[in-house]
Design a protein around this motif. Structure first.
Motif, PDB file in Angstrom:
ATOM      1  N   ASP A  51       0.829  -1.203   0.000  1.00  0.00           N
ATOM      2  CA  ASP A  51       0.000   0.000   0.000  1.00  0.00           C
ATOM      3  C   ASP A  51       0.865   1.255   0.000  1.00  0.00           C
ATOM      4  O   ASP A  51       0.537   2.242  -0.681  1.00  0.00           O
ATOM      5  CB  ASP A  51      -0.918  -0.010   1.225  1.00  0.00           C
ATOM      6  N   LEU A  52       1.969   1.234   0.732  1.00  0.00           N
ATOM      7  CA  LEU A  52       2.876   2.377   0.743  1.00  0.00           C
ATOM      8  C   LEU A  52       3.499   2.604  -0.635  1.00  0.00           C
ATOM      9  O   LEU A  52       3.641   3.749  -1.086  1.00  0.00           O
ATOM     10  CB  LEU A  52       3.971   2.178   1.791  1.00  0.00           C
ATOM     11  N   ILE A  53       3.873   1.524  -1.317  1.00  0.00           N
ATOM     12  CA  ILE A  53       4.422   1.657  -2.670  1.00  0.00           C
ATOM     13  C   ILE A  53       3.386   2.301  -3.595  1.00  0.00           C
ATOM     14  O   ILE A  53       3.709   3.181  -4.405  1.00  0.00           O
ATOM     15  CB  ILE A  53       4.862   0.287  -3.216  1.00  0.00           C
ATOM     16  N   ALA A  54       2.133   1.855  -3.480  1.00  0.00           N
ATOM     17  CA  ALA A  54       1.073   2.435  -4.309  1.00  0.00           C
ATOM     18  C   ALA A  54       0.891   3.919  -4.006  1.00  0.00           C
ATOM     19  O   ALA A  54       0.712   4.739  -4.913  1.00  0.00           O
ATOM     20  CB  ALA A  54      -0.236   1.675  -4.073  1.00  0.00           C
ATOM     21  N   ARG A  55       0.953   4.280  -2.732  1.00  0.00           N
ATOM     22  CA  ARG A  55       0.805   5.690  -2.348  1.00  0.00           C
ATOM     23  C   ARG A  55       2.004   6.512  -2.796  1.00  0.00           C
ATOM     24  O   ARG A  55       1.860   7.677  -3.183  1.00  0.00           O
ATOM     25  CB  ARG A  55       0.597   5.799  -0.836  1.00  0.00           C
ATOM     26  N   LEU A  56       3.189   5.917  -2.750  1.00  0.00           N
ATOM     27  CA  LEU A  56       4.379   6.599  -3.258  1.00  0.00           C
ATOM     28  C   LEU A  56       4.252   6.870  -4.759  1.00  0.00           C
ATOM     29  O   LEU A  56       4.648   7.925  -5.254  1.00  0.00           O
ATOM     30  CB  LEU A  56       5.626   5.755  -2.985  1.00  0.00           C
ATOM     31  N   SER A  57       3.709   5.907  -5.483  1.00  0.00           N
ATOM     32  CA  SER A  57       3.564   6.055  -6.936  1.00  0.00           C
ATOM     33  C   SER A  57       2.599   7.173  -7.294  1.00  0.00           C
ATOM     34  O   SER A  57       2.672   7.760  -8.370  1.00  0.00           O
ATOM     35  CB  SER A  57       3.091   4.740  -7.558  1.00  0.00           C
ATOM     36  N   ARG A  58       1.675   7.480  -6.364  1.00  0.00           N
ATOM     37  CA  ARG A  58       0.699   8.557  -6.600  1.00  0.00           C
ATOM     38  C   ARG A  58       1.124   9.867  -5.934  1.00  0.00           C
ATOM     39  O   ARG A  58       0.341  10.825  -5.904  1.00  0.00           O
ATOM     40  CB  ARG A  58      -0.679   8.128  -6.091  1.00  0.00           C
ATOM     41  N   ASP A  59       2.334   9.880  -5.364  1.00  0.00           N
ATOM     42  CA  ASP A  59       2.878  11.078  -4.706  1.00  0.00           C
ATOM     43  C   ASP A  59       1.945  11.567  -3.602  1.00  0.00           C
ATOM     44  O   ASP A  59       1.675  12.769  -3.469  1.00  0.00           O
ATOM     45  CB  ASP A  59       3.109  12.186  -5.735  1.00  0.00           C
ATOM     46  N   GLU A  60       1.453  10.630  -2.778  1.00  0.00           N
ATOM     47  CA  GLU A  60       0.507  10.965  -1.719  1.00  0.00           C
ATOM     48  C   GLU A  60       1.160  11.115  -0.348  1.00  0.00           C
ATOM     49  O   GLU A  60       0.479  11.491   0.614  1.00  0.00           O
ATOM     50  CB  GLU A  60      -0.582   9.890  -1.627  1.00  0.00           C
ATOM     51  N   GLN A  99      13.245   9.600  -5.495  1.00  0.00           N
ATOM     52  CA  GLN A  99      12.493   9.913  -6.710  1.00  0.00           C
ATOM     53  C   GLN A  99      12.936   9.068  -7.905  1.00  0.00           C
ATOM     54  O   GLN A  99      12.161   8.836  -8.834  1.00  0.00           O
ATOM     55  CB  GLN A  99      12.654  11.410  -7.040  1.00  0.00           C
ATOM     56  N   GLU A 100      14.171   8.590  -7.873  1.00  0.00           N
ATOM     57  CA  GLU A 100      14.673   7.776  -8.979  1.00  0.00           C
ATOM     58  C   GLU A 100      13.971   6.421  -9.053  1.00  0.00           C
ATOM     59  O   GLU A 100      14.034   5.746 -10.084  1.00  0.00           O
ATOM     60  CB  GLU A 100      16.183   7.571  -8.833  1.00  0.00           C
ATOM     61  N   GLN A 146       5.561   2.920  -9.638  1.00  0.00           N
ATOM     62  CA  GLN A 146       4.367   2.942 -10.478  1.00  0.00           C
ATOM     63  C   GLN A 146       4.119   1.582 -11.116  1.00  0.00           C
ATOM     64  O   GLN A 146       2.978   1.132 -11.223  1.00  0.00           O
ATOM     65  CB  GLN A 146       4.502   4.028 -11.538  1.00  0.00           C
ATOM     66  N   THR A 147       5.192   0.920 -11.517  1.00  0.00           N
ATOM     67  CA  THR A 147       5.054  -0.424 -12.088  1.00  0.00           C
ATOM     68  C   THR A 147       4.577  -1.405 -11.039  1.00  0.00           C
ATOM     69  O   THR A 147       3.671  -2.223 -11.286  1.00  0.00           O
ATOM     70  CB  THR A 147       6.407  -0.905 -12.659  1.00  0.00           C
ATOM     71  N   ALA A 148       5.161  -1.337  -9.834  1.00  0.00           N
ATOM     72  CA  ALA A 148       4.781  -2.252  -8.754  1.00  0.00           C
ATOM     73  C   ALA A 148       3.335  -2.026  -8.333  1.00  0.00           C
ATOM     74  O   ALA A 148       2.615  -2.973  -7.993  1.00  0.00           O
ATOM     75  CB  ALA A 148       5.713  -2.063  -7.556  1.00  0.00           C
ATOM     76  N   ALA A 149       2.891  -0.762  -8.366  1.00  0.00           N
ATOM     77  CA  ALA A 149       1.527  -0.450  -7.939  1.00  0.00           C
ATOM     78  C   ALA A 149       0.480  -1.049  -8.879  1.00  0.00           C
ATOM     79  O   ALA A 149      -0.661  -1.287  -8.485  1.00  0.00           O
ATOM     80  CB  ALA A 149       1.341   1.061  -7.858  1.00  0.00           C
ATOM     81  N   LYS A 150       0.873  -1.283 -10.143  1.00  0.00           N
ATOM     82  CA  LYS A 150      -0.065  -1.848 -11.116  1.00  0.00           C
ATOM     83  C   LYS A 150      -0.177  -3.366 -11.004  1.00  0.00           C
ATOM     84  O   LYS A 150      -1.099  -3.970 -11.560  1.00  0.00           O
ATOM     85  CB  LYS A 150       0.371  -1.475 -12.531  1.00  0.00           C
TER      86      LYS A 150
END
Length: 287
Positions: A13-22, A69-70, A76-80
């Motif tokens: 869930d944290l990875i998904a939130r990171l991908s959305r810059d939340e 950020q790198e 984003q790939t992991a979140a999908k």
């Protein structure tokens, strides 16, 4: 096993939130994340460490957590990818069970070992849940006897409602100049009666908390924080009754419309009516 499952879910869930810059820097703190996921810091700590090891996060010299950020394209790939399902909500299951027992008039002592076995969780996890429920006024820890369950009492509910009416009406009077119509409209939009029986209910019960907070009166806020939690659990349980929930939505709509129109007389009348009449299920329980 439960901690590992919870860690896996939180990490994903944290990875998904990171991908959305939340996630802001303040959100990347153990206490803030523990509060967000409503868990102890242990699974948060493990999830954060794994994210650091995998390069999604890093610590500055002052130990502050930062986003790499790198790695955001990887995030984003992991979140999908397929996300793990949230682990079973033991807190909700245990709370629902204890509420049922309380409403049946049972005032029993619960032993940690037997309860942990019943719910198939560790004693540490169970103790965390029991401590939260103790903070909500549902349980009381009695040394050498266990955890005493609070029994529902109709006279107790009536007494709370009497005090609640006085304090919440006072909160409304104090909050008049501090109310934001945009917030009120958002709450109103969150209270919608479904057009068909098949549609889910849409309830936003945050009006009361908003009025109390905007009153800016320490003693009013303190009363509800200390004495209102157990009754909040009861009221939430009561809203599982569809007819009661629809009644609640309609009453919220009338109060909020009056507040937005600055019709203070109607708002006070509708709020008092709501506070006194909005418990059709609980009022039928003779305990």
């Amino acid at each position: 096993m439960q901690i590992l499952t919870l860690t896996k879910y939180i990490k994903a869930d944290l990875i998904a939130r990171l991908s959305r810059d939340e996630l802001s820097p303040d959100a990347l703190k153990l206490a803030a994340l523990s509060d967000h996921y409503q868990v102890s810091v242990t699974p948060i700590y493990h999830a954060i460490n794994e994210l650091i090891e995998e390069g999604y996060l890093y610590r500055e010299k002052n130990r502050r957590l930062c986003v790499n950020q790198e790695k955001m394209s990887d995030a984003q790939t992991a979140a999908k990818s397929h996300q793990p399902a949230p682990p079973e909500d033991h807190f909700k299951r245990i709370t629902d069970d204890l509420l049922t027992m309380s409403l049946n008039g049972e005032s029993v002592f619960l032993r940690e070992m037997a309860s942990a076995k019943k719910y198939d969780i560790s004693r540490t996890s169970l103790r965390n849940i029991f401590n939260r429920l103790a903070g909500d006024g549902m349980l009381e820890h009695v040394p050498r006897r266990g955890w005493k369950l609070r029994s529902f009492n109709q006279h107790d509910l009536d007494a709370f409602i009497e005090v609640r009416v006085v304090l919440e009406l006072k909160a409304l009077d104090l909050a008049k100049e501090n109310l934001d119509k945009r917030v009120l409209q958002k709450i109103l939009d969150g209270n919608q009666v479904p057009e068909t029986d098949e549609e889910p209910l849409q309830i936003d019960n945050s009006l009361h908390e908003y009025l109390i907070k905007q009153s800016d009166n320490y003693y009013i806020i303190s009363f509800f924080d200390r004495h209102g939690r157990y009754f909040d659990l009861l009221f939430l349980w009561e809203s599982n009754d569809r007819d009661a929930a629809i009644q609640e939505i309609q009453q919220h709509q009338r109060i909020l419309t009056a507040l937005i129109n600055e019709d203070w007389t109607t708002a006070r009348e509708e709020l008092e009516f709501h506070l006194r009449s909005n418990h059709p299920v609980l009022s039928q329980l003779k305990r």
